[in-house]
Write a protein that holds these residues in place. Structure first.
Motif, PDB file in Angstrom:
ATOM      1  N   THR A 111       0.827  -1.207   0.000  1.00  0.00           N
ATOM      2  CA  THR A 111       0.000   0.000   0.000  1.00  0.00           C
ATOM      3  C   THR A 111       0.862   1.259   0.000  1.00  0.00           C
ATOM      4  O   THR A 111       0.580   2.218  -0.732  1.00  0.00           O
ATOM      5  CB  THR A 111      -0.936  -0.004   1.223  1.00  0.00           C
ATOM      6  OG1 THR A 111      -1.772  -1.165   1.181  1.00  0.00           O
ATOM      7  CG2 THR A 111      -1.805   1.238   1.246  1.00  0.00           C
ATOM      8  N   VAL A 112       1.918   1.272   0.815  1.00  0.00           N
ATOM      9  CA  VAL A 112       2.833   2.409   0.830  1.00  0.00           C
ATOM     10  C   VAL A 112       3.493   2.580  -0.535  1.00  0.00           C
ATOM     11  O   VAL A 112       3.586   3.700  -1.070  1.00  0.00           O
ATOM     12  CB  VAL A 112       3.915   2.226   1.920  1.00  0.00           C
ATOM     13  CG1 VAL A 112       4.996   3.305   1.803  1.00  0.00           C
ATOM     14  CG2 VAL A 112       3.287   2.276   3.305  1.00  0.00           C
ATOM     15  N   LEU A 113       3.942   1.475  -1.129  1.00  0.00           N
ATOM     16  CA  LEU A 113       4.597   1.533  -2.434  1.00  0.00           C
ATOM     17  C   LEU A 113       3.643   2.044  -3.502  1.00  0.00           C
ATOM     18  O   LEU A 113       4.036   2.844  -4.365  1.00  0.00           O
ATOM     19  CB  LEU A 113       5.116   0.139  -2.803  1.00  0.00           C
ATOM     20  CG  LEU A 113       5.976   0.036  -4.062  1.00  0.00           C
ATOM     21  CD1 LEU A 113       7.227   0.897  -3.927  1.00  0.00           C
ATOM     22  CD2 LEU A 113       6.359  -1.423  -4.331  1.00  0.00           C
ATOM     23  N   MET A 114       2.390   1.614  -3.466  1.00  0.00           N
ATOM     24  CA  MET A 114       1.398   2.084  -4.437  1.00  0.00           C
ATOM     25  C   MET A 114       1.129   3.575  -4.254  1.00  0.00           C
ATOM     26  O   MET A 114       0.914   4.305  -5.232  1.00  0.00           O
ATOM     27  CB  MET A 114       0.098   1.283  -4.290  1.00  0.00           C
ATOM     28  CG  MET A 114       0.214  -0.162  -4.764  1.00  0.00           C
ATOM     29  SD  MET A 114      -1.289  -1.111  -4.451  1.00  0.00           S
ATOM     30  CE  MET A 114      -2.456  -0.242  -5.473  1.00  0.00           C
ATOM     31  N   LEU A 118       1.727   5.503  -7.601  1.00  0.00           N
ATOM     32  CA  LEU A 118       0.482   5.871  -8.274  1.00  0.00           C
ATOM     33  C   LEU A 118      -0.065   7.228  -7.837  1.00  0.00           C
ATOM     34  O   LEU A 118      -0.705   7.913  -8.627  1.00  0.00           O
ATOM     35  CB  LEU A 118      -0.584   4.794  -8.024  1.00  0.00           C
ATOM     36  CG  LEU A 118      -0.236   3.374  -8.522  1.00  0.00           C
ATOM     37  CD1 LEU A 118      -1.376   2.409  -8.212  1.00  0.00           C
ATOM     38  CD2 LEU A 118       0.052   3.386 -10.023  1.00  0.00           C
ATOM     39  N   LEU A 119       0.176   7.590  -6.583  1.00  0.00           N
ATOM     40  CA  LEU A 119      -0.394   8.831  -6.066  1.00  0.00           C
ATOM     41  C   LEU A 119       0.639   9.920  -5.829  1.00  0.00           C
ATOM     42  O   LEU A 119       0.284  11.039  -5.460  1.00  0.00           O
ATOM     43  CB  LEU A 119      -1.155   8.556  -4.760  1.00  0.00           C
ATOM     44  CG  LEU A 119      -2.279   7.510  -4.837  1.00  0.00           C
ATOM     45  CD1 LEU A 119      -2.922   7.320  -3.474  1.00  0.00           C
ATOM     46  CD2 LEU A 119      -3.313   7.905  -5.878  1.00  0.00           C
ATOM     47  N   GLY A 120       1.933   9.584  -6.025  1.00  0.00           N
ATOM     48  CA  GLY A 120       2.983  10.566  -5.833  1.00  0.00           C
ATOM     49  C   GLY A 120       3.148  11.018  -4.400  1.00  0.00           C
ATOM     50  O   GLY A 120       3.591  12.146  -4.136  1.00  0.00           O
ATOM     51  N   LYS A 167     -11.082   3.411  -1.799  1.00  0.00           N
ATOM     52  CA  LYS A 167     -10.805   4.698  -1.160  1.00  0.00           C
ATOM     53  C   LYS A 167     -11.077   5.844  -2.138  1.00  0.00           C
ATOM     54  O   LYS A 167     -11.654   6.865  -1.760  1.00  0.00           O
ATOM     55  CB  LYS A 167      -9.351   4.740  -0.695  1.00  0.00           C
ATOM     56  CG  LYS A 167      -8.949   6.068  -0.056  1.00  0.00           C
ATOM     57  CD  LYS A 167      -7.488   6.060   0.360  1.00  0.00           C
ATOM     58  CE  LYS A 167      -7.086   7.401   0.962  1.00  0.00           C
ATOM     59  NZ  LYS A 167      -5.658   7.426   1.368  1.00  0.00           N
ATOM     60  N   THR A 168     -10.656   5.653  -3.393  1.00  0.00           N
ATOM     61  CA  THR A 168     -10.860   6.696  -4.401  1.00  0.00           C
ATOM     62  C   THR A 168     -12.339   6.868  -4.730  1.00  0.00           C
ATOM     63  O   THR A 168     -12.815   7.988  -4.945  1.00  0.00           O
ATOM     64  CB  THR A 168     -10.080   6.352  -5.686  1.00  0.00           C
ATOM     65  OG1 THR A 168      -8.718   6.084  -5.356  1.00  0.00           O
ATOM     66  CG2 THR A 168     -10.141   7.500  -6.685  1.00  0.00           C
TER      67      THR A 168
END
Length: 303
Positions: A111-114, A118-120, A167-168
């Motif tokens: 999740t942290v890596l994504m 993906l979210l910067g 979440k999005t």
């Protein structure tokens, strides 16, 4: 305080039920993983349909279909949760409970890596350290298994994508699962119909007890989700995040002590690294949350 205590108990109940899933899925054999998955989708749809009607959430579910952006995100979440459910059931019923638990242990790291890719999102030093230790753990486990722990990686990635999409989308747990099962249901029904035409369907062919067990897949899916949703409204997100480790801890324990899966020294070393990475990540999250609350309190006082 009473509501917080109730929320804590509901959260613990949700994660303990999810953690006990390895004891449940083998009861549905000789049905295969994909047949079990199809029944889970259809009976979850029935269960969530009843919940939606009972709680009068029908208008909210219908509103999701009118928002193209939300609907697209729900398609992504439905596809990812389908992969997650299928691979988890397959893993449990094929003697890979320990590796399946690894997937949920490393999910916070994924999740942290994504968030970065993906979210910067900006990553703090302890988070980079945790990611580095997590990568080392995967390398050690790859050496131990003689292959990539692909089941764990697929479970972690699919659940990470699922969480990000939900979440999005910003939809409620009940409405979201109702919509997701509605989207997947036609494929599940088609697969079960195909099995029936081939004479390979197991529903009803192994006694009433087995048929009832397949029907309970919807309730088994819905109850922990409802407990989780109730807990999320009563306790802080940090507390809920700490509770999430209960499920893989219980799954790991079942894999080692109940199913007696092999745990050579290299595998213990890999899991130890994963737990170290999670400790670093969790301590950093708690400290960061405390700093944020302190800054907010000072700002409110100054204002």
């Amino acid at each position: 305080m009473l509501e917080a205590r109730k929320g804590l108990l509901l959260g613990v109940a949700a994660y303990l039920m999810w953690g006990a899933f390895p004891l449940y899925w083998p009861l549905l054999e000789p049905a295969g993983a994909f047949e079990i998955l199809a029944h889970r989708v259809l009976w979850s749809l029935v269960t969530m349909g009843l919940v939606v009607v009972a709680l009068r959430r029908g208008s909210r579910v219908r509103a999701l279909a009118r928002d193209r952006r939300v609907l697209a995100l729900l398609v992504v979440s439905a596809a990812s949760v389908t992969v997650n459910w299928a691979m988890y059931i397959w893993g449990v019923n094929n003697g890979r409970v320990v590796e399946a638990s690894l997937g949920y242990f490393i999910n916070p790291l994924v999740t942290v890596l994504m968030g970065v890719l993906l979210l910067g999102e900006r990553v703090r030093r302890p988070q980079w350290l945790a990611l580095g230790v997590g990568l080392l753990a995967v390398l050690v486990l790859t050496w131990d298994y003689g292959r990539l722990p692909w089941l764990a990686l697929v479970l972690a990635l699919s659940f990470g994508i699922y969480g990000l999409a939900k979440k999005t989308a910003g939809v409620g747990a009940i409405e979201g699962l109702a919509a997701e099962t509605l989207l997947i249901a036609p494929f599940a029904a088609t697969y079960l119909a195909w099995l029936g035409t081939r004479g390979d369907a197991h529903f009803g062919s192994h006694g009433a007890g087995h048929a009832v067990l397949l029907m309970t897949t919807g309730i088994v899916t819905a109850i922990p989700l409802l407990c989780f949703g109730a807990a999320a409204t009563r306790i802080p997100l940090v507390s809920l995040g700490l509770l999430q480790y209960l499920a893989p801890i219980l799954q790991f324990g079942l894999g080692v002590f109940w199913f007696h899966e092999d745990m050579p020294a290299g595998r213990w070393a890999g899991f130890a690294l994963v737990w170290l990475a999670l400790t670093v990540l969790t301590v950093d999250a708690v400290r960061h949350r405390s700093r944020q609350l302190a800054l907010a309190a000072r700002s409110a006082t100054a204002g």
